[in-house]
Motif scaffolding. Structure first.
Motif, PDB file in Angstrom:
ATOM      1  N   LEU A   1       0.810  -1.219   0.000  1.00 57.88           N
ATOM      2  CA  LEU A   1       0.000   0.000   0.000  1.00 57.88           C
ATOM      3  C   LEU A   1       0.847   1.274   0.000  1.00 57.88           C
ATOM      4  CD1 LEU A   1      -2.630  -1.188   2.627  1.00 57.88           C
ATOM      5  CD2 LEU A   1      -2.942  -1.063   0.154  1.00 57.88           C
ATOM      6  N   VAL A   2       2.172   1.140  -0.160  1.00 56.85           N
ATOM      7  CA  VAL A   2       3.030   2.321  -0.064  1.00 56.85           C
ATOM      8  C   VAL A   2       2.714   3.333  -1.154  1.00 56.85           C
ATOM      9  CG1 VAL A   2       4.933   1.486  -1.513  1.00 56.85           C
ATOM     10  CG2 VAL A   2       5.412   3.022   0.404  1.00 56.85           C
ATOM     11  N   VAL A   3       2.220   2.850  -2.291  1.00 57.26           N
ATOM     12  CA  VAL A   3       1.886   3.760  -3.392  1.00 57.26           C
ATOM     13  C   VAL A   3       0.775   4.722  -2.991  1.00 57.26           C
ATOM     14  CG1 VAL A   3       0.174   2.221  -4.454  1.00 57.26           C
ATOM     15  CG2 VAL A   3       1.412   3.840  -5.874  1.00 57.26           C
TER      16      VAL A   3
ATOM     17  N   THR B   1      -2.035  16.314  -0.392  1.00 55.55           N
ATOM     18  CA  THR B   1      -1.423  15.007  -0.138  1.00 55.55           C
ATOM     19  C   THR B   1      -2.349  14.112   0.667  1.00 55.55           C
ATOM     20  OG1 THR B   1       0.800  15.980  -0.191  1.00 55.55           O
ATOM     21  CG2 THR B   1       0.567  13.836   0.873  1.00 55.55           C
ATOM     22  N   LEU B   2      -2.946  14.672   1.722  1.00 59.74           N
ATOM     23  CA  LEU B   2      -3.877  13.880   2.541  1.00 59.74           C
ATOM     24  C   LEU B   2      -5.113  13.483   1.736  1.00 59.74           C
ATOM     25  CD1 LEU B   2      -3.680  15.856   5.906  1.00 59.74           C
ATOM     26  CD2 LEU B   2      -2.770  13.564   5.444  1.00 59.74           C
ATOM     27  N   GLY B   3      -5.622  14.427   0.923  1.00 56.28           N
ATOM     28  CA  GLY B   3      -6.783  14.115   0.093  1.00 56.28           C
ATOM     29  C   GLY B   3      -6.479  13.048  -0.933  1.00 56.28           C
ATOM     30  N   GLY B   4      -5.310  13.168  -1.597  1.00 55.08           N
ATOM     31  CA  GLY B   4      -4.921  12.160  -2.583  1.00 55.08           C
ATOM     32  C   GLY B   4      -4.710  10.808  -1.946  1.00 55.08           C
ATOM     33  N   ALA B   5      -4.036  10.797  -0.785  1.00 55.76           N
ATOM     34  CA  ALA B   5      -3.789   9.533  -0.095  1.00 55.76           C
ATOM     35  C   ALA B   5      -5.091   8.913   0.404  1.00 55.76           C
ATOM     36  CB  ALA B   5      -2.830   9.754   1.072  1.00 55.76           C
ATOM     37  N   GLY B   6      -6.003   9.755   0.914  1.00 58.16           N
ATOM     38  CA  GLY B   6      -7.294   9.236   1.379  1.00 58.16           C
ATOM     39  C   GLY B   6      -8.103   8.643   0.244  1.00 58.16           C
ATOM     40  N   ALA B   7      -8.149   9.354  -0.891  1.00 54.87           N
ATOM     41  CA  ALA B   7      -8.880   8.843  -2.043  1.00 54.87           C
ATOM     42  C   ALA B   7      -8.249   7.555  -2.565  1.00 54.87           C
ATOM     43  CB  ALA B   7      -8.909   9.905  -3.145  1.00 54.87           C
ATOM     44  N   ALA B   8      -6.898   7.512  -2.565  1.00 52.23           N
ATOM     45  CA  ALA B   8      -6.211   6.309  -3.017  1.00 52.23           C
ATOM     46  C   ALA B   8      -6.513   5.126  -2.105  1.00 52.23           C
ATOM     47  CB  ALA B   8      -4.708   6.561  -3.073  1.00 52.23           C
ATOM     48  N   ALA B   9      -6.553   5.377  -0.794  1.00 53.70           N
ATOM     49  CA  ALA B   9      -6.855   4.297   0.153  1.00 53.70           C
ATOM     50  C   ALA B   9      -8.259   3.750  -0.072  1.00 53.70           C
ATOM     51  CB  ALA B   9      -6.710   4.814   1.582  1.00 53.70           C
TER      52      ALA B   9
ATOM     53  N   GLY C   1      -6.860  -1.881  -3.568  1.00 56.97           N
ATOM     54  CA  GLY C   1      -7.231  -3.278  -3.393  1.00 56.97           C
ATOM     55  C   GLY C   1      -5.982  -4.128  -3.331  1.00 56.97           C
ATOM     56  N   SER C   2      -5.751  -4.799  -2.209  1.00 54.18           N
ATOM     57  CA  SER C   2      -4.574  -5.646  -2.053  1.00 54.18           C
ATOM     58  C   SER C   2      -4.948  -6.823  -1.165  1.00 54.18           C
ATOM     59  CB  SER C   2      -3.418  -4.853  -1.428  1.00 54.18           C
ATOM     60  OG  SER C   2      -3.685  -4.593  -0.066  1.00 54.18           O
ATOM     61  N   THR C   3      -3.946  -7.671  -0.889  1.00 57.19           N
ATOM     62  CA  THR C   3      -4.218  -8.824  -0.029  1.00 57.19           C
ATOM     63  C   THR C   3      -4.482  -8.408   1.413  1.00 57.19           C
ATOM     64  OG1 THR C   3      -1.836  -9.076   0.350  1.00 57.19           O
ATOM     65  CG2 THR C   3      -2.813 -10.371  -1.442  1.00 57.19           C
ATOM     66  N   SER C   4      -4.043  -7.189   1.775  1.00 63.99           N
ATOM     67  CA  SER C   4      -4.189  -6.751   3.160  1.00 63.99           C
ATOM     68  C   SER C   4      -5.279  -5.703   3.360  1.00 63.99           C
ATOM     69  CB  SER C   4      -2.857  -6.171   3.661  1.00 63.99           C
ATOM     70  OG  SER C   4      -2.447  -5.101   2.822  1.00 63.99           O
ATOM     71  N   TRP C   5      -5.653  -5.001   2.298  1.00 63.08           N
ATOM     72  CA  TRP C   5      -6.637  -3.937   2.455  1.00 63.08           C
ATOM     73  C   TRP C   5      -7.409  -3.750   1.153  1.00 63.08           C
ATOM     74  CZ3 TRP C   5      -9.263  -0.617   5.437  1.00 63.08           C
ATOM     75  CH2 TRP C   5      -9.798   0.521   4.860  1.00 63.08           C
ATOM     76  N   THR C   6      -8.717  -3.688   1.272  1.00 63.92           N
ATOM     77  CA  THR C   6      -9.565  -3.359   0.133  1.00 63.92           C
ATOM     78  C   THR C   6     -10.460  -2.207   0.543  1.00 63.92           C
ATOM     79  OG1 THR C   6      -9.562  -5.633  -0.692  1.00 63.92           O
ATOM     80  CG2 THR C   6     -11.297  -4.181  -1.492  1.00 63.92           C
ATOM     81  N   GLY C   7     -10.249  -1.067  -0.097  1.00 62.96           N
ATOM     82  CA  GLY C   7     -11.052   0.098   0.214  1.00 62.96           C
ATOM     83  C   GLY C   7     -12.491  -0.080  -0.219  1.00 62.96           C
ATOM     84  N   PRO C   8     -13.423   0.659   0.362  1.00 66.45           N
ATOM     85  CA  PRO C   8     -14.842   0.501   0.031  1.00 66.45           C
ATOM     86  C   PRO C   8     -15.152   0.759  -1.437  1.00 66.45           C
ATOM     87  CG  PRO C   8     -14.474   2.449   1.419  1.00 66.45           C
ATOM     88  CD  PRO C   8     -13.217   1.663   1.426  1.00 66.45           C
ATOM     89  N   LEU C   9     -14.487   1.728  -2.060  1.00 67.49           N
ATOM     90  CA  LEU C   9     -14.740   1.976  -3.486  1.00 67.49           C
ATOM     91  C   LEU C   9     -14.190   0.849  -4.346  1.00 67.49           C
ATOM     92  CD1 LEU C   9     -14.091   5.833  -3.778  1.00 67.49           C
ATOM     93  CD2 LEU C   9     -16.256   4.617  -3.514  1.00 67.49           C
ATOM     94  N   ALA C  10     -13.017   0.330  -3.952  1.00 68.65           N
ATOM     95  CA  ALA C  10     -12.457  -0.808  -4.676  1.00 68.65           C
ATOM     96  C   ALA C  10     -13.367  -2.027  -4.535  1.00 68.65           C
ATOM     97  CB  ALA C  10     -11.056  -1.132  -4.164  1.00 68.65           C
ATOM     98  N   ALA C  11     -13.902  -2.230  -3.323  1.00 71.03           N
ATOM     99  CA  ALA C  11     -14.805  -3.361  -3.098  1.00 71.03           C
ATOM    100  C   ALA C  11     -16.067  -3.228  -3.949  1.00 71.03           C
ATOM    101  CB  ALA C  11     -15.165  -3.444  -1.617  1.00 71.03           C
ATOM    102  N   ALA C  12     -16.557  -2.000  -4.067  1.00 70.57           N
ATOM    103  CA  ALA C  12     -17.761  -1.770  -4.869  1.00 70.57           C
ATOM    104  C   ALA C  12     -17.517  -2.042  -6.348  1.00 70.57           C
ATOM    105  CB  ALA C  12     -18.252  -0.340  -4.681  1.00 70.57           C
ATOM    106  N   MET C  13     -16.240  -1.951  -6.765  1.00 76.04           N
ATOM    107  CA  MET C  13     -15.897  -2.215  -8.165  1.00 76.04           C
ATOM    108  C   MET C  13     -15.323  -3.608  -8.352  1.00 76.04           C
ATOM    109  SD  MET C  13     -14.287   1.441  -9.387  1.00 76.04           S
ATOM    110  CE  MET C  13     -13.086   1.504  -8.063  1.00 76.04           C
ATOM    111  N   GLY C  14     -15.585  -4.482  -7.408  1.00 71.17           N
ATOM    112  CA  GLY C  14     -15.140  -5.862  -7.540  1.00 71.17           C
ATOM    113  C   GLY C  14     -13.689  -6.075  -7.194  1.00 71.17           C
TER     114      GLY C  14
END
Length: 480
Positions: free
Chosen positions: A370-372, A421-429, A433-446
């Protein structure tokens, strides 16, 4: 005893000295025009040496293991590595300001706000990368000691780790001129070794390879996005490119700085990641070192392991060098040599802990997926600031940390940079979608991972708007 913006400098130091084979005495303080030297093309081997890399083979193999076809894999490799152009672009601020990127970023975040950003991106994440890379190299080195018949023990593991770390830190302590000179020879050695390995791999590759079960629909998009993020995470982790360019003459062509930096990293990354993908068509790249060694003659294995260790030293040499500068920029009042030693000691401790005490690497690897989310927006804000200011930075003013500094902004914080930076990082989070974290928007897009484009483009757009609204970039800064 002299003083620099980072603290006392022993009188025996020659503050202007930047000679190969001599310890660089200059830290984050500005490089005067009279002491600028070199050409932009020197940046090519500086960035090639860390990226003629065993890790590239691993990433290429991973892309195929994820289920992509060969054409898709090659397209992802070529596209994801284009982010090296962003690394190259921010390097142009180095010659303009004559100081390190961790000081230049005061323009984006303010004198106080910059300390928090640099502490996270320029020091903590860099220290974790040191531990990750040293752990990988130490594992290869420890394996070699077993092949040589040496009795395995925790003490031997410690010796291997400390030896690799010590040589790396020596490179970082000697600094800029030594790195420029040394990395030319290192890049040639590594290229020859990995080209030889590539020839061995290509002799076993299945050029007609196709996945047993081709990906379709949303699953296909998920893997493509994840693969692109994986490849792009490497160039987005290098925000230190201005540090290696700051000694160049002030009026060095920005295009030349960008392209020599980017090409130095892009060409070997694409070549050897592609070879890693071809290796995965017939070899089990779930254990990449064993897989690659299976196609080598026994006499070549020690050369291969040596190349892995040397590449890690080259990679971590740049990281430790810039981390030392980052420590100075956040207020650690020590000469650069000692800040590098501190960074090296912390990284070595993390590495030993990872290998001998706890499965630390599993946790760190999970975080690095998730470093990106953080590094992408930070680099986007930096690049946008260069565009808005037309790369006009005054290194002396950037070193003014008083309340009258033009970079004090409000209470020492440039809220345009912090919020972007905080806004971009928050939106990116939210879109990650990864093995450790899937954000709600990513989850909504499968599960499609859009953290990369959302974080980078979102932070850049937000910063451009907020600087205009808050007036944090004087109109004169954008004029020629």
């Amino acid at each position: 005893m002299q003083r620099s913006p980072a603290g006392p400098v022993p009188a025996s130091y020659d503050t202007g000295r930047d000679l190969a084979g001599s310890v660089e005495s200059r830290g984050i303080d500005c490089v005067p025009d009279a002491e600028r030297h070199g050409r932009a093309r020197e940046l090519f081997p500086v960035w090639a040496a860390p990226n003629v890399s065993y890790l590239s083979f691993v990433v290429g193999g991973t892309l195929v293991l994820m289920g992509l076809s060969l054409p898709e894999t090659m397209a992802v490799i070529a596209t994801g590595n284009l982010f090296w152009l962003l690394t190259g672009f921010i390097a142009v601020s180095g010659p303009a300001a004559g100081t390190s990127g961790s000081v230049i970023s005061r323009a984006m975040y303010g004198v106080v706000g910059n300390k928090f950003v640099v502490a996270l991106t320029g020091w903590l994440i860099s220290s974790l990368y040191l531990a990750l890379n040293w752990s990988a190299a130490s594992t290869a080195g420890i394996g070699m000691t077993a092949q040589l018949g040496m009795a395995q023990s925790a003490a031997l593991d410690v010796v291997v780790v400390c030896l690799i770390a010590a040589v790396t830190i020596v490179i970082a302590i000697y600094g800029h001129a030594t790195i420029v000179r040394l990395y030319g020879a290192v890049s040639v050695f590594l290229t020859l070794v990995f080209l030889a390995l590539s020839a061995m791999v290509l002799g076993h590759a299945d050029w007609s390879y196709a996945p047993a079960e081709p990906l379709t629909g949303t699953e296909h998009l998920v893997v493509l996005a994840s693969g692109l993020t994986l490849v792009a995470s490497a160039p987005l982790s290098y925000a230190n490119s201005p540090d290696l360019a700051r000694y160049l003459p002030r009026h060095t062509s920005g295009r030349a700085v960008t392209l020599w930096t980017a090409f130095g990293a892009y060409l070997p990354s694409v070549l050897f990641t592609g070879v890693g993908a071809l290796a995965a068509t017939t070899l089990d790249m779930s254990d990449p070192q064993a897989a690659l060694e299976s196609v080598m003659p026994p006499w070549f294995v020690p050369t291969f392991v040596t190349a892995v260790v040397v590449n890690t030293m080259a990679n971590n040499g740049l990281t430790a060098y810039s981390s030392g500068l980052s420590m100075q920029s956040i207020g650690v009042r020590l000469p650069r040599m000692f800040t590098v030693l501190v960074v090296g000691a912390i990284g070595t401790a993390m590495t030993l802990f990872a290998l001998l005490v706890f499965d630390f690497l599993t946790a760190v690897n999970t975080m690095m997926e998730l470093v990106v989310v953080v590094t992408g927006p930070c680099m986007a804000v930096y690049a946008t600031d260069i565009v808005l200011r037309r790369n006009r930075y005054d290194g002396e003013l950037l070193h003014d940390q008083s309340r009258t500094s033009p970079f004090w902004y409000r209470a020492g914080v440039n809220w345009a940079g912090m919020l972007a930076t905080l806004g971009g990082a928050g939106a990116a989070a939210l879109c990650a979608g990864s093995t450790s974290w899937t954000g709600p928007l990513a989850a909504a897009m499968g599960g499609v991972n859009l953290a990369l484009p959302v974080g980078v483009l979102g932070a850049a757009a937000l910063y451009a708007v907020l600087t205009r609204v808050l007036g944090t970039i004087p109109e004169a800064a954008g004029r020629r």
